[in-house]
Design a protein around this motif. Structure first.
Motif, PDB file in Angstrom:
ATOM      1  N   THR A 197       0.845  -1.108   0.078  1.00 61.39           N
ATOM      2  CA  THR A 197       0.140   0.041  -0.022  1.00 61.39           C
ATOM      3  C   THR A 197       0.898   1.304  -0.073  1.00 61.39           C
ATOM      4  O   THR A 197       2.056   1.124   0.254  1.00 61.39           O
ATOM      5  CB  THR A 197      -0.993  -0.162   1.199  1.00 61.39           C
ATOM      6  N   LYS A 198       0.117   2.407  -0.156  1.00 63.24           N
ATOM      7  CA  LYS A 198       0.959   3.584  -0.328  1.00 63.24           C
ATOM      8  C   LYS A 198       1.087   4.519   0.887  1.00 63.24           C
ATOM      9  O   LYS A 198       1.832   5.214   1.319  1.00 63.24           O
ATOM     10  CB  LYS A 198       0.423   4.421  -1.514  1.00 63.24           C
ATOM     11  N   THR A 199      -0.131   4.588   1.685  1.00 61.67           N
ATOM     12  CA  THR A 199      -0.399   5.512   2.684  1.00 61.67           C
ATOM     13  C   THR A 199       0.246   4.586   4.020  1.00 61.67           C
ATOM     14  O   THR A 199       0.001   3.339   4.114  1.00 61.67           O
ATOM     15  CB  THR A 199      -1.660   5.923   2.902  1.00 61.67           C
ATOM     16  N   LEU A 200       0.624   5.222   4.834  1.00 60.72           N
ATOM     17  CA  LEU A 200       1.039   4.792   6.245  1.00 60.72           C
ATOM     18  C   LEU A 200      -0.304   4.360   7.008  1.00 60.72           C
ATOM     19  O   LEU A 200       0.031   3.099   7.703  1.00 60.72           O
ATOM     20  CB  LEU A 200       1.654   5.866   7.239  1.00 60.72           C
ATOM     21  N   LYS A 201      -1.380   4.881   6.910  1.00 57.60           N
ATOM     22  CA  LYS A 201      -2.408   4.461   7.657  1.00 57.60           C
ATOM     23  C   LYS A 201      -2.894   3.008   6.960  1.00 57.60           C
ATOM     24  O   LYS A 201      -3.250   2.223   8.160  1.00 57.60           O
ATOM     25  CB  LYS A 201      -3.595   5.578   7.599  1.00 57.60           C
ATOM     26  N   SER A 202      -2.878   3.014   5.858  1.00 57.80           N
ATOM     27  CA  SER A 202      -3.269   1.675   5.357  1.00 57.80           C
ATOM     28  C   SER A 202      -2.310   0.599   5.533  1.00 57.80           C
ATOM     29  O   SER A 202      -2.597  -0.565   5.525  1.00 57.80           O
ATOM     30  CB  SER A 202      -3.572   1.958   3.813  1.00 57.80           C
ATOM     31  N   MET A 203      -1.051   0.976   5.794  1.00 51.01           N
ATOM     32  CA  MET A 203      -0.050   0.017   6.324  1.00 51.01           C
ATOM     33  C   MET A 203      -0.078  -0.465   7.753  1.00 51.01           C
ATOM     34  O   MET A 203       0.200  -1.669   8.144  1.00 51.01           O
ATOM     35  CB  MET A 203       1.393   0.478   6.072  1.00 51.01           C
ATOM     36  N   LEU A 204      -0.490   0.684   8.549  1.00 49.38           N
ATOM     37  CA  LEU A 204      -0.482   0.406   9.857  1.00 49.38           C
ATOM     38  C   LEU A 204      -1.490  -0.400  10.762  1.00 49.38           C
ATOM     39  O   LEU A 204      -1.415  -1.507  11.499  1.00 49.38           O
ATOM     40  CB  LEU A 204      -0.625   1.837  10.790  1.00 49.38           C
ATOM     41  N   LEU A 205      -2.756  -0.151  10.030  1.00 46.73           N
ATOM     42  CA  LEU A 205      -3.789  -1.078  10.535  1.00 46.73           C
ATOM     43  C   LEU A 205      -3.589  -2.439  10.338  1.00 46.73           C
ATOM     44  O   LEU A 205      -3.888  -3.504  11.377  1.00 46.73           O
ATOM     45  CB  LEU A 205      -5.450  -0.429  10.074  1.00 46.73           C
ATOM     46  N   ARG A 229       8.493  -1.530   4.715  1.00 46.69           N
ATOM     47  CA  ARG A 229       7.348  -1.035   3.887  1.00 46.69           C
ATOM     48  C   ARG A 229       7.717   0.464   3.733  1.00 46.69           C
ATOM     49  O   ARG A 229       7.398   1.261   2.707  1.00 46.69           O
ATOM     50  CB  ARG A 229       6.022  -0.834   4.566  1.00 46.69           C
ATOM     51  N   LEU A 230       8.258   0.983   4.588  1.00 45.13           N
ATOM     52  CA  LEU A 230       8.862   2.586   4.606  1.00 45.13           C
ATOM     53  C   LEU A 230      10.191   2.605   3.956  1.00 45.13           C
ATOM     54  O   LEU A 230      10.470   3.963   3.853  1.00 45.13           O
ATOM     55  CB  LEU A 230       8.991   2.697   6.114  1.00 45.13           C
ATOM     56  N   ARG A 231      10.789   1.617   3.400  1.00 45.86           N
ATOM     57  CA  ARG A 231      12.077   1.758   2.644  1.00 45.86           C
ATOM     58  C   ARG A 231      11.893   1.289   1.460  1.00 45.86           C
ATOM     59  O   ARG A 231      11.124   0.455   1.002  1.00 45.86           O
ATOM     60  CB  ARG A 231      13.329   1.065   3.656  1.00 45.86           C
ATOM     61  N   GLN A 232      12.342   2.085   0.379  1.00 50.41           N
ATOM     62  CA  GLN A 232      12.225   1.807  -1.018  1.00 50.41           C
ATOM     63  C   GLN A 232      13.431   0.798  -1.414  1.00 50.41           C
ATOM     64  O   GLN A 232      14.607   1.049  -1.256  1.00 50.41           O
ATOM     65  CB  GLN A 232      12.789   3.114  -1.821  1.00 50.41           C
ATOM     66  N   VAL A 233      12.796  -0.170  -1.918  1.00 50.13           N
ATOM     67  CA  VAL A 233      13.614  -1.298  -2.240  1.00 50.13           C
ATOM     68  C   VAL A 233      13.459  -1.663  -3.865  1.00 50.13           C
ATOM     69  O   VAL A 233      12.293  -1.971  -4.152  1.00 50.13           O
ATOM     70  CB  VAL A 233      13.424  -2.657  -1.542  1.00 50.13           C
ATOM     71  N   LYS A 234      14.623  -1.735  -4.592  1.00 52.64           N
ATOM     72  CA  LYS A 234      14.617  -1.524  -5.959  1.00 52.64           C
ATOM     73  C   LYS A 234      14.300  -2.944  -6.544  1.00 52.64           C
ATOM     74  O   LYS A 234      13.624  -3.097  -7.544  1.00 52.64           O
ATOM     75  CB  LYS A 234      15.896  -1.015  -6.629  1.00 52.64           C
ATOM     76  N   SER A 235      14.871  -3.893  -6.040  1.00 50.82           N
ATOM     77  CA  SER A 235      14.743  -5.417  -6.562  1.00 50.82           C
ATOM     78  C   SER A 235      13.545  -5.863  -6.275  1.00 50.82           C
ATOM     79  O   SER A 235      12.932  -5.912  -5.282  1.00 50.82           O
ATOM     80  CB  SER A 235      15.789  -6.205  -5.803  1.00 50.82           C
ATOM     81  N   ALA A 236      12.629  -6.248  -7.339  1.00 54.10           N
ATOM     82  CA  ALA A 236      11.407  -6.976  -7.255  1.00 54.10           C
ATOM     83  C   ALA A 236      11.601  -7.871  -6.289  1.00 54.10           C
ATOM     84  O   ALA A 236      10.416  -8.340  -5.588  1.00 54.10           O
ATOM     85  CB  ALA A 236      10.787  -7.188  -8.677  1.00 54.10           C
ATOM     86  N   LEU A 237      12.405  -8.978  -6.633  1.00 50.22           N
ATOM     87  CA  LEU A 237      12.381 -10.195  -5.759  1.00 50.22           C
ATOM     88  C   LEU A 237      12.692  -9.909  -4.212  1.00 50.22           C
ATOM     89  O   LEU A 237      12.005 -10.386  -3.399  1.00 50.22           O
ATOM     90  CB  LEU A 237      13.544 -11.141  -6.220  1.00 50.22           C
ATOM     91  N   LEU A 238      13.846  -9.025  -3.788  1.00 53.87           N
ATOM     92  CA  LEU A 238      13.755  -8.474  -2.607  1.00 53.87           C
ATOM     93  C   LEU A 238      12.663  -7.808  -2.013  1.00 53.87           C
ATOM     94  O   LEU A 238      12.370  -7.915  -0.806  1.00 53.87           O
ATOM     95  CB  LEU A 238      15.069  -7.781  -2.338  1.00 53.87           C
TER      96      LEU A 238
END
Length: 309
Positions: A104-112, A159-168
């Motif tokens: 998800t994109k928003t913190l609220k939708s990730m937190l619940l 969720r809060l960090r950007q990871v480039k590798s799709a597998l990772l």
């Protein structure tokens, strides 16, 4: 002796036997048993001379064992709340696990979803842990709140960090779920390792309280939890990567999520009885592995304790 504890001491089941046994105890109908049905089954086990072992031809005795083992805590002899009985783990935690892994994109939708999943998992661990050590209600509430908060925080990290590798990017949350679920159990049942749990002989006589037995119980259950949620989270994520290659061929947009959900249900349905069966619920420990005061209190070479679920 508590019948459920006696069952664990008397029945020395192999791993395949434990898996088959757990598939029966995880029957969803065990969640709708009335108190009268459970009490009737318990009365049969407490009064019938035939109710010594489980593998009897008497169907009435077998049904009584199943109901008792699926609903009553072997330490306290109290009914386990319906939402936290072993049979409730799959229907309650599976959708929470699935939603917690959705990107998800928003913190609220990730937190619940994270809070919901780890709240249930923490409560399940505490209700199905060892009940023989001393604790206060406020102490349990504060411990549970701390475990939920820390588990949720670490669950949000990838969720809060950007990871480039799709597998990772796909595998990291699943691997973290496995690790956090194990740490969650260790933390929520940490008082067992500090204050010790009851160890008893083959006749059910309590010999003493052992921190070493408590540590063994928590360590074994944590390992089973890592296997359960690690596998249940990782395989569907790999499956979704494969399906995405053919996403354009799917007839409807929601078909992808339906296939992934089906994979999660299938994998977790297999893993719950397997993970519960890795170690016996009533554990065994050699006298030489225990504290000196317990060793001097008995001549039995093998003692027993409730590992929990």
């Amino acid at each position: 002796m508590e019948p459920n504890m006696r069952f664990g001491i008397v029945e020395r089941q192999s791993f395949p036997q434990r898996v088959l046994h757990w598939t029966e105890l995880l029957d969803p109908t065990n969640l709708i048993l009335s108190i009268e049905q459970i009490e009737k089954s318990r009365q049969i086990l407490l009064t019938s001379e035939d109710a010594v072992r489980f593998d009897l031809k008497n169907e009435r005795i077998q049904e009584a064992w199943k109901r008792s083992l699926a609903t009553v805590h072997p330490d306290s002899s109290r009914l386990i709340p319906v939402a936290f009985r072993p049979a409730a783990l799959l229907p309650f935690s599976m959708p929470l696990l699935f939603v917690s892994l959705v990107t998800t994109k928003t913190l609220k939708s990730m937190l619940l979803p994270q809070v919901s999943f780890y709240t249930y998992l923490t409560a399940f661990n505490m209700f199905n842990g060892n009940a023989t050590y001393s604790r206060r209600r406020t102490e349990s509430i504060m411990l549970g709140a701390g475990v939920i908060a820390s588990s949720t925080f670490f669950g949000l990290v990838p969720r809060l960090r950007q990871v480039k590798s799709a597998l990772l990017r796909r595998s990291l949350p699943a691997l973290l779920v496995a690790h956090i679920s194990g740490v969650n159990l260790v933390a929520s049942r940490s008082l067992e390792t500090i204050r010790g749990i009851e160890v008893m002989d083959k006749d059910g006589n309590v010999i003493g309280y052992s921190r070493k037995a408590g540590t063994k119980a928590v360590r074994e259950t944590a390992a089973s939890r890592v296997l359960l949620f690690g596998t249940s989270a990782f395989i569907p994520e790999l499956f979704s990567l494969f399906i995405k290659q053919y996403k354009n061929l799917l007839p409807f947009p929601w078909t992808f999520w339906a296939l992934k959900m089906s994979c999660t249900i299938f994998v977790m349905s297999l893993m719950v009885p397997v993970s519960f069966s890795i170690y016996p619920q009533i554990g065994q420990i050699q006298r030489g592995q225990l504290e000196e005061e317990i060793q001097s209190a008995t001549e039995d070479t093998e003692l027993f304790y409730n590992r929990g679920v």
